[in-house]
Scaffold this motif. Structure first.
Motif, short mmCIF file in Angstrom:
data_model
loop_
_atom_site.label_atom_id
_atom_site.label_comp_id
_atom_site.label_asym_id
_atom_site.label_seq_id
_atom_site.Cartn_x
_atom_site.Cartn_y
_atom_site.Cartn_z
N SER A 77 25.21 16.97 54.57
CA SER A 77 23.77 17.05 54.33
C SER A 77 23.36 16.07 53.25
O SER A 77 24.20 15.50 52.55
CB SER A 77 23.40 18.47 53.87
N ALA A 78 22.06 15.88 53.09
CA ALA A 78 21.53 14.97 52.08
C ALA A 78 21.97 15.38 50.67
O ALA A 78 22.14 14.53 49.80
CB ALA A 78 20.01 14.93 52.16
N ASP A 79 22.17 16.68 50.46
CA ASP A 79 22.59 17.16 49.13
C ASP A 79 24.09 17.01 48.90
O ASP A 79 24.60 17.38 47.85
CB ASP A 79 22.16 18.60 48.91
N GLY A 80 24.81 16.47 49.88
CA GLY A 80 26.24 16.23 49.73
C GLY A 80 27.13 17.36 50.23
O GLY A 80 28.35 17.21 50.25
N LEU A 98 21.35 26.84 58.69
CA LEU A 98 22.59 26.79 57.90
C LEU A 98 23.11 28.20 57.72
O LEU A 98 22.43 29.06 57.16
CB LEU A 98 22.34 26.12 56.55
N LYS A 99 24.32 28.44 58.20
CA LYS A 99 24.88 29.78 58.22
C LYS A 99 26.26 29.80 57.56
O LYS A 99 26.96 28.80 57.54
CB LYS A 99 25.02 30.26 59.66
N ASP A 126 35.47 31.66 54.76
CA ASP A 126 34.03 31.47 54.97
C ASP A 126 33.85 30.07 55.54
O ASP A 126 34.35 29.10 54.98
CB ASP A 126 33.24 31.59 53.67
N LEU A 127 33.16 29.98 56.67
CA LEU A 127 32.92 28.71 57.35
C LEU A 127 31.43 28.42 57.30
O LEU A 127 30.62 29.29 57.66
CB LEU A 127 33.40 28.81 58.80
N PHE A 128 31.06 27.23 56.86
CA PHE A 128 29.66 26.84 56.73
C PHE A 128 29.27 26.02 57.96
O PHE A 128 29.91 25.02 58.26
CB PHE A 128 29.44 26.06 55.43
N VAL A 129 28.23 26.46 58.66
CA VAL A 129 27.86 25.90 59.95
C VAL A 129 26.37 25.58 59.98
O VAL A 129 25.55 26.36 59.49
CB VAL A 129 28.18 26.90 61.09
N ARG A 130 26.03 24.46 60.60
CA ARG A 130 24.63 24.14 60.92
C ARG A 130 24.49 24.34 62.41
O ARG A 130 25.11 23.66 63.22
CB ARG A 130 24.26 22.72 60.56
N ALA A 142 27.31 22.89 65.16
CA ALA A 142 27.52 23.64 66.39
C ALA A 142 26.21 23.75 67.15
O ALA A 142 25.13 23.76 66.54
CB ALA A 142 28.07 25.03 66.08
N ARG A 143 26.31 23.83 68.46
CA ARG A 143 25.15 24.00 69.34
C ARG A 143 25.43 25.15 70.29
O ARG A 143 26.55 25.29 70.78
CB ARG A 143 24.90 22.74 70.16
#
Length: 108
Positions: free
Chosen positions: A33-36, A82-83, A13-17, A42-43
């Protein structure tokens, strides 16, 4: 390094913004992120309508990792920036490819 992906028995599982409507399709590296929590930035040029940006992200990540597109699927955050992407296959091999692509000090 870590926190932006999680090995599973059937892949990773890859976490991407994701930033849609960009000038280019690109992976920019790791951010926190601010929450750590960490994620891959990615764009894509695609607009966030009718799943176009998600499809472009799946294609981008598959190409980036040298995997078939069928192995990469958005599993969470379809309408969010966030995906979570599921990359199917050998978790060790995929994790090694992710580390090699994101850590300049890693030996490829």
């Amino acid at each position: 390094m870590g926190g932006f992906f999680k090995p599973r028995t059937d892949g990773v599982d890859l976490f991407v913004r994701l930033t849609p409507r960009s000038s280019a399709d690109t992976v920019e590296g790791i951010a926190t992120s601010a929450d750590g929590s960490s994620h891959l930035k990615a764009r894509v040029r695609a607009v966030p309508e009718d799943g176009a940006a998600n499809a472009a992200l799946e294609k981008l990540i598959a190409t980036w990792l040298g995997r078939p597109k069928r192995d990469v699927t958005v599993t969470a955050g379809a309408t969010s920036r966030l995906k979570t992407l599921r990359i199917s296959g050998d978790a060790g091999e995929i994790a090694a490819a992710i580390v090699a692509r994101t850590d300049p000090g890693a030996s490829a």
